[in-house]
Design an enzyme around this catalytic site. Structure first.
Site, PDB file in Angstrom:
ATOM      1  N   GLY A 162      28.049  87.493  25.193  1.00  0.00           N
ATOM      2  CA  GLY A 162      28.755  88.709  25.598  1.00  0.00           C
ATOM      3  C   GLY A 162      29.023  88.720  27.086  1.00  0.00           C
ATOM      4  O   GLY A 162      29.225  87.671  27.716  1.00  0.00           O
ATOM      5  N   SER A 163      28.954  89.910  27.669  1.00  0.00           N
ATOM      6  CA  SER A 163      29.384  90.077  29.062  1.00  0.00           C
ATOM      7  C   SER A 163      28.549  89.310  30.081  1.00  0.00           C
ATOM      8  O   SER A 163      29.010  89.067  31.187  1.00  0.00           O
ATOM      9  CB  SER A 163      29.360  91.560  29.433  1.00  0.00           C
ATOM     10  OG  SER A 163      30.404  92.224  28.772  1.00  0.00           O
ATOM     11  N   THR A 164      27.306  88.931  29.729  1.00  0.00           N
ATOM     12  CA  THR A 164      26.515  88.164  30.687  1.00  0.00           C
ATOM     13  C   THR A 164      27.235  86.875  31.037  1.00  0.00           C
ATOM     14  O   THR A 164      27.092  86.344  32.129  1.00  0.00           O
ATOM     15  CB  THR A 164      25.120  87.807  30.125  1.00  0.00           C
ATOM     16  OG1 THR A 164      25.295  87.218  28.834  1.00  0.00           O
ATOM     17  CG2 THR A 164      24.235  89.028  29.999  1.00  0.00           C
TER      18      THR A 164
ATOM     19  N   ASP B 165      31.387  95.104  25.914  1.00  0.00           N
ATOM     20  CA  ASP B 165      31.341  94.144  24.808  1.00  0.00           C
ATOM     21  C   ASP B 165      31.586  94.837  23.477  1.00  0.00           C
ATOM     22  O   ASP B 165      32.325  94.373  22.623  1.00  0.00           O
ATOM     23  CB  ASP B 165      29.979  93.458  24.759  1.00  0.00           C
ATOM     24  CG  ASP B 165      29.803  92.564  25.975  1.00  0.00           C
ATOM     25  OD1 ASP B 165      30.812  92.016  26.438  1.00  0.00           O
ATOM     26  OD2 ASP B 165      28.655  92.421  26.429  1.00  0.00           O
TER      27      ASP B 165
END
Lengths: 368, 683
Positions: B298-300, B663
């Site tokens: 996801g956004s990480t 996300d």
């Protein structure tokens, strides 16, 4: 015979004999203690017996030293006949005792007698007599060599029936030495040596166990737990001893690793406990014995005494050489004891009787 | 008549021949006894001696500071020498006495006592008291020997790293397995002389060959930091996780890493087991999910997209980007998580806002080749080489078949499957100035005498981005925490950088609804990172920022304090924008006073006195909650929401207006099919 006054016996000869006997008694103790402990719950079992035999042996030797050896000339024939009868008797079932698959003993109550020991002595005395009697006949094959060889053949067959290759070889070797000393032709000797080798080959071919021994001899490590077992463990004992040995009583191979450690293979235990130093002392004592024995023969007052001395000395020396050769892995296992040293009552008595006669002759040597 | 000359000559000749024979024998004796004596003696000793093996003490496992994580305590083994037992003839009687003492079946003992072997173990791991009783019985042929047994003083702490050993002290899992050779040592033996009959020689020689003890293995783990991670995980798994409302996640893991060296400072996973008693746990608990499981980050993952775009100079932080609320790729519209979009922003604000169209734009500007270059450069799709068995490679979409839409979803961390250890290793590269480091678990190996056998050596894999790019990326990530979606991990006084992430899970080949993997990755201090912490929580209904950031915050704050990293001068005390934007004048920090239980009037008065503005919510005679909480340090003039209620009322949940997750919006917006690459490849 010539009525000369008796002199002192050969002290160096006595020294070698007594030294070997003494070392023998001590080493029989060391090498048999484990066996004695396990079989009779008494580590001194074999020592006690051997000490008694050694004492009897000394007595026998002294007796043999102190009678007119010339009488043996007269007794030669009866002794031979007696010995031959005993050799036949041992094959009669019920008379002979079987030990380790061979019938070599005649039991006389608690005692037992090896006819092969008797015939060794008898042969030497008889051969000395016939070879000394007509010194010229020896040059001729049929008249001179064939009779003693015929006798040897008969004796050899009887002993091989037991079977006992070691004693046969010792008797054959002794006979040869006497023939050589008596002046046989070198051509004859060479022919006989070839025939002897043929006989040995035939004997080996006849019995599979002997073939195994040869194979084990050629490469004992091929079958270390089977055919090569004895040779290997004898070598391991000798090798463990190294230069100075593990110390008296410190043998490890005697802990049932080495069979016959107090009889046929006692020399391996000596080498293990006393090192090459101790082993060499034994060899040296036999060399001294040979030197003084043959010296006695050379200085003997007459041909009969000379040949008798040659026979008696050769008998002991050949047997010793065979045993040392077997134990050190030079020769295949033949099953022969080390004179004076190995445990064994009756053979010790006969050996002591033989050297007694030898000492007896040494008292009549010339140029002394 | 005397002997002839010929006869005498012949006798002399015979003596000569005999002399030669004896000389040969002497020569043979020299050959056997002197030349080959030593070799033969060695063979003879092999026949005579039989050895009872003496186990070496297995080396300790320690943390980086020497705290014992795995030690060997001695235990006794009862064994028999069957030949001695047979010699005594008392097999039955011996078994009868031994069986109850050892808690064994009598027949079984008899069988062992009489087996045809030179040595037979009857029972291992016998306690000292029982062993003493066995010795006291003085049974023939029955002996005891000391062996060592593994003990892990911290129980389940770092269990997945440590692993465990089997009955024979052999390493079975974890570092116990990978470093088995170092730890094991070399067995010694007690040699005893035996007769050919198998009975020990009375007064025989005994020789003792001492075992060579194993080496000590020092892990890179710090027991304290590991402890912080374990504590957070325990809270999570006992239903006390913040913002989880009592929900218990399926699994979770936390990794802490020194970004400069690649040393793993903590690595903990749930479910977990106790290595002291591993058999009592289901085999599934031994799965080290931080290394063996892949997930969609996801956004990480946007950290990677951002770093790549900066390195390739495709964007500038101050460059403008207009987010209309969606991004259309190949006819498919990917919405931004914020309804109506973020409008006009800089790329810095794109990052702060985790604005999906902004990151998709970065991906599209990079192009497929560049994107994959950095994807592989940061180590995705490959094993990191961490010293753990069964490491997963992760799964990347097939580059040959990837479409622009795939590129778009990959840019925001969807589609690709990575492992937690891969992600933290990649982010560490950003944190340390651009070099990908191999993650390591073993610090050094020390011999029993205290000598360092193998010192630690950091292992750089490759440079991925340069220093300047890394510095920019760090500052942007710091801004994300200070001013953006990561503010739940904000630590007053520290410069913290970080990024949240939420991923949907594939269940039966479809993305599952309401079952997310929440994650947060963070490092501090942002200008000189000492530690990177990643938390991945699987099986939660809520999203990353809400669930995972408090966990990381807990580990990070305690670790920084423990590591002696002092709060920095000039570090913000409240979240605020930093980078190149209009910076409001710094206001005075104010501590929110506690007004719980007070009446609305009293509370308003106290808060206003402290220099805060007040918004009252709800009905009731008393204050039941304030946001921010009492004792929070905020800027002067901050609005405090005061919730009123009756005694016994539950406080309402914190307002979730700013907690929307980028996300999640994508997940909902795309309503995707699972890409076939995931369906085909199994991990």
């Amino acid at each position: 015979m010539n009525g000369e006054r008796r002199r002192r016996p050969d002290y160096l000869l006595i020294f070698s004999i007594v030294a070997l006997l003494g070392i023998g008694v001590v080493m029989v103790y060391s090498s048999s203690a484990v066996k004695g402990h396990l079989e009779f719950d008494d580590p001194y079992h074999y020592l006690k017996l051997q000490a008694v035999w050694a004492a009897l042996g000394i007595g026998t030797m002294l007796a043999a030293m102190n009678f007119a050896y010339t009488r043996l000339h007269k007794w030669a024939k009866p002794i031979l006949y007696l010995a031959l009868v005993l050799l036949v008797l041992v094959k009669i079932p019920g008379v002979g005792k079987e030990v380790n698959g061979a019938v070599r003993w005649i039991g006389l109550g608690p005692l037992s007698l090896q006819p092969s020991e008797v015939i060794k002595l008898a042969m030497v005395i008889f051969l000395a007599r016939i070879l000394a009697g007509q010194p010229e006949k020896i040059k001729y094959f049929f008249r001179g060599l064939l009779p003693p060889l015929g006798l040897l053949g008969l004796v050899a067959v009887l002993i091989m029936l037991q079977p006992d290759l070691g004693t046969t070889l010792a008797i054959a070797g002794t006979t040869f030495m006497m023939l050589i000393a008596a002046g046989a032709r070198w051509g004859h000797i060479a022919a006989l040596a070839s025939a002897g080798i043929g006989f040995v080959v035939a004997a080996i071919a006849a019995a599979p166990y002997r073939m195994n021994r040869i194979l084990a001899y050629l490469n004992p490590w091929a079958d270390p737990s089977g055919k090569g077992y004895q040779t290997i463990h004898a070598l391991l004992a000798l090798g463990s001893g190294g230069l100075l040995g593990l110390g008296f009583g410190q043998s490890r191979q005697k802990f049932l690793y080495l069979p016959e450690s107090h009889t046929d293979f006692i020399f391996a235990i000596i080498g293990e406990e006393l090192g090459i130093l101790g082993a060499s002392v034994i060899v040296l004592l036999f060399v001294i014995f040979a030197w003084r024995g043959y010296k006695t023969a050379m200085s003997a007052p007459d041909p009969f005494a000379c040949l008798l001395a040659v026979g008696l000395t050769s008998m002991v020396v050949i047997q010793a050489g065979l045993n040392l050769g077997v134990v050190s892995g030079l020769l295949p296992v033949t099953g022969i004891t080390l004179p004076f040293i190995s445990y064994g009552g009756s053979s010790l008595l006969f050996t002591m009787a033989a050297v007694g006669v030898l000492l007896n002759i040494s008292r009549f040597t010339l140029n002394k | 008549m005397s002997t002839s000359i010929v006869m005498r000559k012949r006798v002399a000749l015979i003596f000569l021949v005999m002399g030669i024979c004896f000389t040969v024998i002497i020569g043979r004796l020299v050959y056997v006894q002197v030349a080959n004596g030593a070799a033969l003696r060695k063979i003879a000793d092999d026949y005579h001696f039989r050895g009872v093996p003496v186990s070496p003490k297995r080396g300790d496992l320690e943390d980086r500071n020497g705290n014992k994580l795995g030690i060997s305590i001695s235990s006794e083994t009862v064994y028999a020498i069957p030949a001695e037992v047979r010699a005594s003839g008392r097999q039955k009687e011996i078994a009868k006495q031994l069986a109850p003492l050892l808690g064994m079946d009598e027949q079984d003992v008899v069988k062992r006592l009489t087996r045809r072997s030179s040595l037979e173990f009857i029972k291992k791991r016998v306690d000292a008291k029982t062993a003493a009783q066995v010795r006291l019985l003085n049974l023939p042929g029955v002996w005891t020997t000391e062996e060592s047994q593994r003990y892990y003083p911290y129980g389940p702490l770092a269990a997945h790293i440590i692993g465990f050993t089997g009955v024979d002290n052999q390493g079975l899992e974890g570092i116990e397995l990978t470093r088995d050779e170092e730890l094991r040592g070399t067995p010694g033996s007690i040699l005893t002389e035996y007769t050919a009959g198998g009975i020990s020689i009375p007064g025989g020689k005994n020789s003792y060959i001492p075992p060579k003890q194993g080496n000590t293995v020092l892990l890179t783990i710090d027991t304290n930091i590991q402890g912080f991670a374990e504590r957070e995980l325990d809270e999570l798994m006992s239903g006390q996780g913040q913002n989880l409302n009592g929900q218990i996640p399926k699994s979770a893991s936390i990794i802490a890493m020194n970004p400069k060296t690649g040393e793993i400072l903590a690595l903990a996973s749930r479910p977990v087991f106790d290595p002291n008693n591993y058999q009592a746990y289901d085999a599934s608990t031994r799965r080290n999910i931080a290394v063996q499981n892949g997930y969609e980050p996801g956004s990480t993952f946007k950290i990677i997209t951002l770093s790549a775009a900066l390195q390739e100079k495709k964007i500038k932080p101050s460059e403008g980007f207009f987010d209309p609320g969606s991004y259309t790729v190949l006819g498919k519209s990917v919405r931004c998580w914020k309804a109506g979009g973020h409008g006009s922003q800089t790329f810095l604000q794109v990052a702060e806002n985790s604005c999906n169209p902004g990151f998709i734009e970065m991906g599209q500007r990079l192009g497929m080749d560049n994107f994959y270059k950095y994807l592989l450069g940061f180590g995705f799709g490959q094993k990191t080489g961490i010293e753990m068995s069964g490491e997963a490679k992760g799964i990347l979409a097939n580059k040959k078949r990837a479409t622009a839409l795939d590129l778009a979803t990959m840019s925001i961390g969807q589609t690709n499957n990575v492992t937690p250890i891969q992600l933290i290793t990649a982010v560490s590269a950003v944190a340390n100035g651009g070099t990908l480091m191999k993650p390591q678990l073993v610090k050094e190996i020390v011999s029993p005498s205290g000598q360092v056998v193998t010192p630690f050596q950091a292992q750089p894999v490759r440079r991925v981005i340069d220093e300047e790019t890394a510095r920019q990326a760090r500052e942007i990530l710091e801004s994300v925490v200070t001013n953006g979606t990561g503010r739940r991990a904000f630590l007053p006084g520290y410069r913290v950088a970080g990024k949240t992430g939420t991923a949907q899970k594939v269940v039966n080949g479809r993305y599952a609804e309401g079952d997310y993997v929440a994650s947060f990755i963070s490092f501090a201090p942002a200008n000189d990172p000492q530690i990177v912490v990643l938390a991945v929580i699987d099986g939660v209904r809520d999203y990353g920022g809400v669930v995972a950031s408090p966990v990381v915050k807990g580990v990070l704050l305690d670790s920084l304090k423990y590591m002696g990293v002092k709060p920095q001068d000039g570090a913000p005390l409240t979240p605020k924008p930093l980078y190149g934007l209009e910076v409001p004048a710094v206001k005075k920090p104010v501590t929110v006073p506690s007004v719980l239980g007070l009446s609305a009037v009293e509370a308003e008065k106290a808060l206003k006195q402290a220099g805060l503005s007040v918004v009252l919510e709800g009905q009731g005679s008393m204050v039941i909650q304030t946001v921010p909480h009492a004792d929070s340090v905020v800027e002067e003039g901050t609005t405090v929401f005061v919730q009123l209620g009756q005694e016994g009322d539950k406080p309402a949940l914190a307002p979730a207006e700013e907690e929307e997750d980028p996300d999640l919006e994508v997940i909902k917006a795309l309503n995707r099919q699972v890409p076939d690459v995931l369906g085909r490849l199994k991990d």
